[in-house]
Design an enzyme around this catalytic site. Structure first.
Site, PDB file in Angstrom:
ATOM      1  N   ARG A 262     106.741  86.533 -69.917  1.00 15.95           N
ATOM      2  CA  ARG A 262     107.935  86.919 -69.153  1.00 15.95           C
ATOM      3  C   ARG A 262     108.887  87.702 -70.061  1.00 15.95           C
ATOM      4  O   ARG A 262     109.452  88.725 -69.664  1.00 15.95           O
ATOM      5  CB  ARG A 262     108.653  85.663 -68.611  1.00 15.95           C
ATOM      6  CG  ARG A 262     107.947  85.012 -67.452  1.00 15.95           C
ATOM      7  CD  ARG A 262     108.819  83.930 -66.811  1.00 15.95           C
ATOM      8  NE  ARG A 262     108.858  82.689 -67.547  1.00 15.95           N
ATOM      9  CZ  ARG A 262     108.153  81.595 -67.257  1.00 15.95           C
ATOM     10  NH1 ARG A 262     107.356  81.585 -66.209  1.00 15.95           N
ATOM     11  NH2 ARG A 262     108.268  80.506 -67.971  1.00 15.95           N
ATOM     12  N   PHE A 278     103.990  86.891 -56.428  1.00 12.56           N
ATOM     13  CA  PHE A 278     103.831  85.474 -56.724  1.00 12.56           C
ATOM     14  C   PHE A 278     104.944  85.065 -57.696  1.00 12.56           C
ATOM     15  O   PHE A 278     104.696  84.571 -58.795  1.00 12.56           O
ATOM     16  CB  PHE A 278     102.451  85.172 -57.333  1.00 12.56           C
ATOM     17  CG  PHE A 278     101.287  85.742 -56.557  1.00 12.56           C
ATOM     18  CD1 PHE A 278     100.771  85.072 -55.453  1.00 12.56           C
ATOM     19  CD2 PHE A 278     100.714  86.957 -56.913  1.00 12.56           C
ATOM     20  CE1 PHE A 278      99.688  85.596 -54.736  1.00 12.56           C
ATOM     21  CE2 PHE A 278      99.637  87.485 -56.208  1.00 12.56           C
ATOM     22  CZ  PHE A 278      99.112  86.798 -55.118  1.00 12.56           C
ATOM     23  N   ASP A 300     106.987  85.873 -52.688  1.00 14.95           N
ATOM     24  CA  ASP A 300     106.289  84.589 -52.799  1.00 14.95           C
ATOM     25  C   ASP A 300     106.192  83.994 -51.400  1.00 14.95           C
ATOM     26  O   ASP A 300     107.007  84.303 -50.528  1.00 14.95           O
ATOM     27  CB  ASP A 300     107.049  83.625 -53.730  1.00 14.95           C
ATOM     28  CG  ASP A 300     106.146  82.521 -54.270  1.00 14.95           C
ATOM     29  OD1 ASP A 300     105.680  82.639 -55.427  1.00 14.95           O
ATOM     30  OD2 ASP A 300     105.888  81.541 -53.539  1.00 14.95           O
ATOM     31  N   SER A 301     105.194  83.131 -51.214  1.00 17.04           N
ATOM     32  CA  SER A 301     105.039  82.515 -49.886  1.00 17.04           C
ATOM     33  C   SER A 301     105.856  81.234 -49.750  1.00 17.04           C
ATOM     34  O   SER A 301     105.911  80.648 -48.683  1.00 17.04           O
ATOM     35  CB  SER A 301     103.561  82.216 -49.627  1.00 17.04           C
ATOM     36  OG  SER A 301     103.064  81.396 -50.654  1.00 17.04           O
ATOM     37  N   ASP A 350     100.891  87.546 -60.697  1.00 10.09           N
ATOM     38  CA  ASP A 350     100.618  86.255 -61.348  1.00 10.09           C
ATOM     39  C   ASP A 350     100.241  85.217 -60.280  1.00 10.09           C
ATOM     40  O   ASP A 350     101.013  84.296 -59.989  1.00 10.09           O
ATOM     41  CB  ASP A 350     101.862  85.794 -62.134  1.00 10.09           C
ATOM     42  CG  ASP A 350     101.604  84.501 -62.902  1.00 10.09           C
ATOM     43  OD1 ASP A 350     100.438  84.204 -63.217  1.00 10.09           O
ATOM     44  OD2 ASP A 350     102.596  83.772 -63.178  1.00 10.09           O
ATOM     45  N   CYS A 390      94.875  82.619 -63.884  1.00  5.70           N
ATOM     46  CA  CYS A 390      94.951  81.285 -64.506  1.00  5.70           C
ATOM     47  C   CYS A 390      93.766  80.443 -64.047  1.00  5.70           C
ATOM     48  O   CYS A 390      93.832  79.221 -64.040  1.00  5.70           O
ATOM     49  CB  CYS A 390      96.279  80.611 -64.191  1.00  5.70           C
ATOM     50  SG  CYS A 390      96.563  80.373 -62.442  1.00  5.70           S
TER      51      CYS A 390
END
Ligand code: SAH
Length: 447
Positions: A262, A278, A300-301, A350, A390
């Site tokens: 970041r 995300f 983002d959800s 991400d 990830c």
């Protein structure tokens, strides 16, 4: 012993989240992908002498991975189980000829039937053993000077800190403990006492609600273990403040692993139109805003995550007018942005863990390719793509191949300008490559 269905192991360090299990998305077009590609559980180990001390004897030749100090023992490698070990009990592990290999935590309900605590026969697996392992992990972070950058920190990183299945994250003076397997589950109170003694936190909160628990046959559990949870929990990393929802947030509340990545994004954001997909509670977005981005669109959800993200913008007195927040499915949102002909100079992708195991790699590859292809199309010439996986089931090599395929199909030439990994408080034991779950590439689209 009861018959259990085949289970695939999942790296426990960063579960898929967002109220959605991403495995459902990648499974959509195939009914039983795991059934075709997951390692099948071999027949159950033979039961040995019930009156003997708890001990696992491996099949002939199956000691090799332990000799290389990999800490997992799969059910298919076990010849026989002596004694009547319960889930989480310590067992001796011996090769076929009876020679000692390790002390391990037993779990008949998991495909990973035992996880190694120690390779030394003289070790006794008790409170003193755990105190010493935990003290070592804490001392390592101190010695590396990691507290300089952040008061949010992964203090214990499971297998890589010699404590399989145990995750402890620190958020200021609150500790969050996640027990991902039967061993630490068995020692839960002992571990909490030791953490209280060595770290003196105001609260130890348990978030034993990761996907991996299900694979271990363990129930989901969360709540205060020691002390009381303060109304507000906050971390400051690289000078940026983040409110953390320890009780209801994703994972243990925050994605500590991306801290340094970041910060890197922040240093490259000046004057750029940034898209953060995300975004969770705004991690990369806040760094981009502080770094002087012209605009930052974050998607983002999770509505809850987006709300906290906006609180975080205020906490840091950043320019909210430059930030746009969208609650949407990234897969749809990227298509809309493409159709609107929107362009960006820096994009972050991400996503959650698309492939918890190699069994999901094929479907996950398509999902990674899809978002990256769209990402490349939305970038202006010279633009930067920060793209991550990830997924334990996607190797560095495979990830790079997927991204190369995405660039090709998007019709762009791109260069890798940097390869990224999790921050240093997420060390990777050399003998446990599964610990290197987070991989990232910084790509520059050639003009
Ligand atoms: N970059 C973040 C961490 C991202 S974690 C940080 O630095 O803190 C992955 C995020 O993806 C979660 O916030 C989850 O809510 C979100 N998510 C999962 N599936 C999604 C989807 N299909 N569309 C949009 N967001 C999704």
């Amino acid at each position: 012993m009861s018959q259990t269905k085949p289970r695939s192991p999942s790296t426990p360090h960063r579960q898929s989240q967002g109220g959605k299990d991403f495995r459902k998305r990648v499974q959509r077009s195939s009914k039983h992908p795991a059934a075709t590609t997951a390692p099948q559980a071999a027949s159950k180990p033979r039961l040995g002498n019930p009156a003997a001390k708890p001990c696992i004897t491996l099949k002939a030749g199956r000691e090799k991975s332990l000799q290389r100090r990999h800490p997992w023992i799969f059910s298919g490698a076990i010849e026989c189980v002596d004694g009547t070990p319960a889930s989480g009990d310590t067992v001796a592990v011996r090769d076929f000829s009876g020679d000692f290999l390790a002390w391990a935590a037993y779990n008949a309900d998991s495909q990973i039937t035992a996880r190694v605590w120690s390779w030394r026969e003289k070790d006794v697996i008790d409170a003193n053993f755990f105190r010493s392992r935990i003290a070592d992990a804490l001392a390592a972070r101190k010695a590396l000077g990691l507290e300089r950058d952040s008061n949010g920190m992964r203090m214990i990183h499971g297998e890589s800190d010699g404590l399989p299945g145990l995750i402890v994250d620190r958020y200021g003076d609150v500790l969050v403990m996640q027990l991902g397997s039967a061993g630490p589950e068995h020692w839960r109170d002992t571990l909490a006492d030791i953490l209280q003694e060595l770290c003196a936190p105001v609260c130890i909160y348990e978030r034993s609600d990761s996907d991996g628990r299900e694979l271990e046959g363990l129930p989901v559990r969360s709540g205060v273990l020691r002390g009381a949870l303060p109304d507000k929990v906050e971390v400051t990393e690289h000078g940026i403040r983040f409110a953390v929802d320890v009780a209801a947030g994703q994972k243990t509340g925050f994605y500590l692993d991306q801290r340094d990545n970041r910060a890197l994004t922040g240093t490259l954001a000046a004057g750029r139109d940034v898209l953060n997909c995300f975004c969770y509670t705004g991690g990369f977005s806040l760094y981009a805003l502080r770094g002087g981005a012209k605009s930052v669109l974050s998607i983002d959800s999770s509505q809850e995550a987006l709300q906290l993200a906006q609180t975080n913008v205020q906490l840091n007195a950043l320019d909210a007018a430059k930030a746009e927040w969208q609650c949407a499915d990234v897969f749809d949102a990227l298509r809309k942005l493409r159709d609107q002909n929107r362009k960006f100079d820096l994009i972050v992708l991400d996503p959650p863990k698309f492939a918890p195991t190699a069994a999901f790699a094929e479907k996950a590859s398509r999902a990674y390719k899809d978002i990256n292809l769209l990402g490349f199309k939305l970038l202006r010439p010279g633009g930067l793509l920060f793209t991550y996986s990830c997924s334990g089931g996607i190797s560095d090599d495979l990830f790079q191949k997927i991204i190369a395929g995405a660039a090709l199909d998007a019709g762009v030439d791109a260069q890798i300008v940097k390869k990224l990994h999790a921050a240093a408080d997420h060390p990777v034991l050399l003998t446990f490559p599964e610990g290197a779950y987070l991989k990232g590439l910084v790509l520059r689209v050639v003009g």
